[in-house]
Design an enzyme around this catalytic site. Structure first.
Site, mmCIF file in Angstrom:
data_model
loop_
_atom_site.group_PDB
_atom_site.id
_atom_site.type_symbol
_atom_site.label_atom_id
_atom_site.label_comp_id
_atom_site.label_asym_id
_atom_site.label_seq_id
_atom_site.Cartn_x
_atom_site.Cartn_y
_atom_site.Cartn_z
ATOM 1 N N LEU A 61 9.264 -28.018 32.528
ATOM 2 C CA LEU A 61 8.884 -28.227 31.278
ATOM 3 C C LEU A 61 7.581 -27.175 30.611
ATOM 4 C CD1 LEU A 61 8.838 -32.087 31.006
ATOM 5 C CD2 LEU A 61 10.748 -30.458 30.305
ATOM 6 N N ASP A 62 7.686 -27.138 29.438
ATOM 7 C CA ASP A 62 6.662 -26.177 28.946
ATOM 8 C C ASP A 62 5.291 -26.990 29.145
ATOM 9 O OD1 ASP A 62 8.381 -24.184 28.250
ATOM 10 O OD2 ASP A 62 8.459 -24.940 25.950
ATOM 11 N N LEU A 63 4.218 -26.247 29.196
ATOM 12 C CA LEU A 63 2.985 -26.442 29.410
ATOM 13 C C LEU A 63 2.487 -27.485 28.183
ATOM 14 C CD1 LEU A 63 -0.140 -26.274 30.677
ATOM 15 C CD2 LEU A 63 -0.518 -24.842 28.555
#
Length: 236
Positions: A61-63
Site C-alpha cells: 500500500l502507498d505510504l
C-alpha cells in the site's frame, strides 16, 4: 510479528491494519517512516527477517494509504497468493472521499491505460489516451456531501497498478481528498484547516479470497480510522 495491529492470522496468512504514514516495506532513502513489519527486508524475496521467522510481503500500500496489508509466513504460500492477484482471485475494496462533482450514476467502472513517468524527485503515473486499458476498477457511491462537493465511494480495485485509484480519480477531475501528489493543493489546505485532515482519504477496507491451502473463504475487514471517521462526522 508486526509493528501494527494484526487483523487476521490463520494457516500462514497474515493481515495487518497499516496506518497512514507507515511504509509497507523499507524504501531506499526513506529512513524516517516506520515500517509495517520488523526486521531487515530482502528485496529479492520480498520478505522481512522478523524475530519469529520470515514474513513474506504479498502486496503493498502507498505510504499515505491506510488499511489491509497481506503477508505470509511460508514462501510457498506466498507464491500461491501472489499468483492469485494477476488471476483476479483476490478482491480488494477501498473507501475514498473524492472532490468535485459526483461520478455519473450510482455505480460505474473506470478503464484507462496508465504509464509511469520518471521525475526529478519521484516517479509519478499518468493516463495515456488511445491505448489499450491496463487499469480497471469499479465504484459505487455511498454518500454525497453537496455543500462541499465531496463524494464518498467504495472502490473495487480490479487491477493493482501503482497509484491506480489516485490517478484514475484525478484524471476525471475528482481527486482523492488529501492527495498531495495528484490532488488539489488548495482544497487539501482548506480541508486541513476546517477538519484537521492532513492525510489522504483512502483506506483499504476489505479483502476477500479463498485460502489456497485450506480452501476456506476468507473475508478480512478494516474499519475506518478515527481521523477519517471524524472528517465524515464533521461533514454531516
Amino acid at each position: 510479528m508486526s509493528t501494527v495491529e494484526t487483523l487476521y492470522h490463520e494457516a500462514g496468512l497474515i493481515a495487518v491494519n497499516k496506518p497512514s504514514g507507515v511504509l509497507s516495506h523499507p524504501n531506499p532513502g526513506r529512513t524516517r517512516e516506520p515500517v509495517a513489519f520488523p526486521g531487515a527486508y530482502n528485496f529479492d524475496e520480498r520478505s522481512f527477517n522478523a524475530p519469529g521467522g520470515k514474513i513474506f510481503l504479498l502486496h503493498r500500500l502507498d505510504l499515505e494509504t491506510s488499511g489491509i496489508l497481506l503477508a505470509a509466513r511460508d514462501e510457498e504460500l506466498a507464491r500461491k497468493i501472489r499468483d492469485m492477484f494477476p488471476a483476479r482471485k483476490i478482491r480488494k475494496f477501498y473507501t475514498a472521499l473524492l472532490q468535485g462533482a459526483p461520478p455519473e450514476g450510482k455505480k460505474g467502472r473506470w478503464l484507462d491505460h496508465l504509464e509511469k513517468v520518471s521525475g526529478r524527485q519521484r516517479a509519478t503515473v499518468q493516463v495515456v489516451k488511445n491505448r489499450k486499458p491496463n487499469a480497471d476498477l469499479s465504484f459505487h457511491l455511498t454518500r454525497i456531501f453537496p455543500s462541499t462537493r465531496l463524494t464518498l465511494v467504495e472502490i473495487e480495485l480490479i487491477t493493482g497498478l501503482t497509484h491506480q485509484i489516485r490517478v484514475q480519480a484525478a484524471s476525471r477531475h475528482r481527486p482523492i481528498l488529501g492527495d498531495s501528489l495528484y490532488g488539489s493543493f488548495k482544497a487539501n489546505r482548506e480541508m486541513k484547516k476546517r477538519f484537521g485532515l492532513d492525510r489522504m482519504f483512502l483506506h483499504a477496507c476489505r479483502v476477500e479470497l479463498r485460502h489456497p491451502i485450506s480452501g476456506r473463504p476468507v473475508v478480512i475487514k478494516a474499519p475506518l480510522p478515527k481521523d477519517l471517521i471524524e472528517v465524515l462526522n464533521n461533514l454531516r
